[in-house]
Design a protein around this motif. Sequence first.
Motif, short mmCIF file in Angstrom:
data_model
loop_
_atom_site.label_atom_id
_atom_site.label_comp_id
_atom_site.label_asym_id
_atom_site.label_seq_id
_atom_site.Cartn_x
_atom_site.Cartn_y
_atom_site.Cartn_z
N VAL A 87 -4.86 -1.88 12.51
CA VAL A 87 -5.67 -2.39 11.81
C VAL A 87 -4.36 -3.47 11.23
N SER A 88 -3.52 -3.61 11.31
CA SER A 88 -2.60 -4.50 10.78
C SER A 88 -1.17 -4.24 11.43
N PRO A 89 -1.19 -4.80 12.68
CA PRO A 89 0.08 -5.16 13.79
C PRO A 89 1.68 -5.66 13.01
N ASP A 90 1.32 -6.01 11.91
CA ASP A 90 2.80 -6.91 11.66
C ASP A 90 3.16 -5.74 10.66
N ILE A 91 2.49 -5.46 10.24
CA ILE A 91 2.70 -4.26 8.28
C ILE A 91 3.99 -3.30 8.63
N ILE A 92 4.40 -3.60 7.48
CA ILE A 92 5.90 -3.22 7.56
C ILE A 92 5.92 -1.41 6.85
N ILE A 93 6.23 -0.78 7.52
CA ILE A 93 6.41 1.30 6.85
C ILE A 93 7.70 1.16 6.68
N PHE A 94 7.76 1.89 5.31
CA PHE A 94 8.98 2.36 4.81
C PHE A 94 8.92 3.86 5.32
N GLU A 95 9.15 4.59 5.06
CA GLU A 95 9.00 6.10 5.34
C GLU A 95 9.92 6.73 3.93
N VAL A 96 9.07 7.06 2.78
CA VAL A 96 10.33 7.41 1.57
C VAL A 96 9.56 8.97 0.88
N SER A 97 10.97 9.04 -0.38
CA SER A 97 10.24 10.38 -1.03
C SER A 97 10.99 9.85 -2.33
N THR A 144 7.23 11.93 1.72
CA THR A 144 8.28 12.38 2.83
C THR A 144 8.98 13.79 2.84
N ASP A 145 9.16 14.63 1.68
CA ASP A 145 9.98 15.41 1.51
C ASP A 145 8.71 16.44 1.31
N GLU A 205 14.71 9.74 -0.67
CA GLU A 205 14.77 10.01 0.95
C GLU A 205 13.91 8.28 1.62
N GLY A 206 14.55 7.41 1.93
CA GLY A 206 14.17 6.57 2.66
C GLY A 206 14.46 5.43 1.68
N ALA A 223 0.96 -1.57 -0.16
CA ALA A 223 -0.03 -0.25 -0.23
C ALA A 223 0.60 1.25 -0.06
N VAL A 224 0.85 2.28 -0.85
CA VAL A 224 1.49 3.64 -0.81
C VAL A 224 0.33 4.43 -0.64
N LEU A 225 0.53 4.83 0.72
CA LEU A 225 0.17 6.56 1.14
C LEU A 225 0.58 7.72 1.19
N SER A 226 0.23 9.00 0.15
CA SER A 226 1.19 9.51 -0.16
C SER A 226 0.79 10.39 1.70
#
Length: 277
Positions: free
Chosen positions: A247-257, A227-228, A262-263, A198-201
């Motif tokens: 809603v998804s305790p094990d979801i992997i999150i990357f903060e990126v631009s 994130t920029d 960045e990230g 999932a991509v979230l801006s």
Amino acid sequence: MCTTCGCSPADHNHTHDHVHEHEHDHKHGHSHDHDHDHKHDHKHDHNHDHKHDHKHDHPAKRTTISIEEDILGKNNRLAGFNRALFKDKGIFVLNLVSSPGSGKTTLLERTLRDLSQKLRFAVIEGDQQTDNDARRIAATGVPVRQINTGAGCHLDAHMIMHGTDGFDLDNLDLLMIENVGNLVCPAAFDLGEHHKVAVLSVTEGEDKPLKYPQMFHNSTVMLLNKTDLLPHLDFDVEKCKEYARRVSPDIIIFEVSAKSGEGMEAWYQWLTAGTRN
């Protein structure tokens, strides 16, 4: 009418437009099937006998559920075929999902430019109309296939089955599927992928995971993109991550631009590791 995606069975028809930078002679064959109880208390000096026989039938509702189950059942069978094919060929497959404007295509372009010397990619682009995104991907030198869904609001396993025609599956490490921009319908349709991403801006608001829980619950990874732009926005990153994990305790999150880069390295490491499993 399909209650899963709000479209009729006819909307699951589709056309394929092709934009290829490279020609491949590889072909693979497959088959598929493309009562109420009423009590009345009357304080009168006489008695009333009331008999109510009510029969409530809901044929329309049952028909709708039947159509939905039929569509999803067929889709899941074809997704199983796709999954077996990808496993046999050793291809790591990701389904990129998001709302329109999240930056999926830009993020995908940067990923391909940075990693295409290390990994062998192919891309399936899903949109209702135009081949704009496929042309952008083709400019990176990566083989790409455009699928236009017309009135359809998502890709399905049948489309992906045919979308792989023309790719040299014996020489691929990673297939990236960019789904139609929609945070509802693609959540229900298995394409045979290993993971939904999932991509979230950050321009969309931190509460999206709570508003569209099925999508984020079904996703292995969330890429918090753009994130920029954070210095210019009122966006709470930690709250967004908290909502996603709710809603998804094990979801992997990357903060990126995708713009600044960045990230992105952490995202690349996760991608690379997936191709080795």
